[in-house]
Scaffold this motif. Structure first.
Motif, PDB file in Angstrom:
ATOM      1  N   SER A  36       0.830  -1.212   0.000  1.00  0.00           N
ATOM      2  CA  SER A  36       0.000   0.000   0.000  1.00  0.00           C
ATOM      3  C   SER A  36       0.862   1.259   0.000  1.00  0.00           C
ATOM      4  CB  SER A  36      -0.948  -0.001   1.199  1.00  0.00           C
ATOM      5  OG  SER A  36      -0.248   0.023   2.423  1.00  0.00           O
ATOM      6  N   TYR A  81       2.613   1.424  -3.627  1.00  0.00           N
ATOM      7  CA  TYR A  81       1.611   1.702  -4.670  1.00  0.00           C
ATOM      8  C   TYR A  81       1.184   3.162  -4.616  1.00  0.00           C
ATOM      9  CZ  TYR A  81      -2.650   1.621  -7.445  1.00  0.00           C
ATOM     10  OH  TYR A  81      -3.616   1.906  -8.380  1.00  0.00           O
ATOM     11  N   PHE A 104       2.357   4.866  -8.019  1.00  0.00           N
ATOM     12  CA  PHE A 104       1.397   4.604  -9.087  1.00  0.00           C
ATOM     13  C   PHE A 104       0.127   5.453  -9.065  1.00  0.00           C
ATOM     14  CE2 PHE A 104       3.768   0.607  -8.435  1.00  0.00           C
ATOM     15  CZ  PHE A 104       4.333   0.502  -9.697  1.00  0.00           C
TER      16      PHE A 104
END
Length: 322
Positions: free
Chosen positions: A20, A23, A27
């Motif tokens: 988490s 990401y 991203f």
């Protein structure tokens, strides 16, 4: 106030703190139109402020502070700005000194306890004579600055109505020790690389205050704080910087409704960064400790992160209670 029970429950993949965190940092994308303003500071340096606005004319604004080596276009900042804009609140994303893409003018830059620059931003926003309500939200380093600012003074402007601090290392010594552990080696080395690279640029401008040999001696983040952060900002050494800049010691005196959201699986935080006792003893301080979320990785539906939605909910609830 009693500790708040969290409802955050992400999908299976994002229950992993490392996934988490990574990401969210690498991203996530947020589309947001911003307008830049350069604010001259009392010492002659500057901050770049990135403004975004609600569709309707608003008398409310949220000031957003980023984390270590972040800036005003990072998705964890612009995501909150967009959500508040969509709900009738203007937003100003602060770029700390040297973080906007332009080198700052002074030898000093920014650090976890630099509340003077936040004070300058708030003073500037008030001078616009437009906003009756100011909210504060910070991530990580920026979150610590907000808590310290609110707790270290008795003259917080009455227009500052509420604050939210997310993934906050409120005990800096403990967080520094966590960042030096093997589990955080990837983060540690990435932070150190960015900080040292920027310090090399600053050394060329301030050769009388910083030597190339001193930069070469930096092997860890604590070394960086010993060599540069402490010396450039009036501390004896890294330990003195951590001690004086930690917001934990100021939580008992916060008198502005404030929510802290620290995930239990945040690998950057030491046990002291979950201030249960302080929250229980201060009616203005609320603590939420989700089981998941990593470090600022509260992934949720429709690209609106849980901590951002909770910030909006919390601020609305505080206003409705008045």
């Amino acid at each position: 106030m009693p500790v708040i029970e969290s409802t955050y429950n992400p999908s299976f993949l994002f229950k992993n703190g490392f996934i988490s965190t990574v990401y969210s940092g690498l991203f996530r994308q947020v589309s947001l139109k911003q307008e830049r303003e350069r604010l001259t500071l009392p010492d002659g340096d500057f901050l770049d402020l990135d403004w975004s606005f609600s569709k309707e004319q608003s008398n409310q604004v949220i000031i957003l502070l980023h984390g270590l080596e972040g800036h005003g276009q990072r998705p964890y900042v612009t995501g909150a700005a967009k959500l508040f804009n969509d709900n009738g609140v203007d937003a100003v994303c602060v770029n700390f000194r040297g973080c906007s893409g332009a080198d700052n003018l002074k030898y000093r830059s920014y650090h976890s306890g630099a509340t003077d620059d936040l004070e300058a931003v708030i003073t500037h926003v008030l001078s616009l004579k437009k906003y009756h309500s100011i909210y504060l939200k910070g991530i990580s380093l920026g979150a610590n600055i907000i808590l310290k600012y609110l707790g270290e003074r008795s003259d917080v402007p009455e227009e500052v109505k509420a604050a939210v601090s997310v993934s906050v290392p409120c005990y800096l010594q403990g967080s520094a020790e966590e960042l030096h552990t093997l589990k955080n080696r990837l983060y540690h080395d990435r932070f150190k690389k960015h900080l040292v690279n920027r310090l090399k640029i600053k050394q060329k401008q301030f050769q009388d205050q910083l030597s190339i040999e001193a930069i070469k001696s930096i092997k860890t983040l604590t070394d960086f704080d010993d060599v540069y952060t402490s010396k450039a900002h009036g501390f004896k050494d890294a330990s003195d910087y951590y001690t004086k800049s930690s917001s934990l010691q100021f939580l008992n005196t916060i008198n502005t409704p404030t929510l802290i959201i620290n995930a239990l699986n945040d690998s950057f935080l030491s046990p002291e960064c979950y201030p249960v006792k302080e929250a229980q003893n201060n009616p203005k301080l609320y603590l939420e400790m989700p089981k998941y979320g990593g470090h600022s990785g509260f992934i949720d539906k429709n690209n609106n992160y849980y901590n951002e939605k909770r910030a909006l909910e919390f601020i609305k609830s505080m206003l409705s209670n008045k």
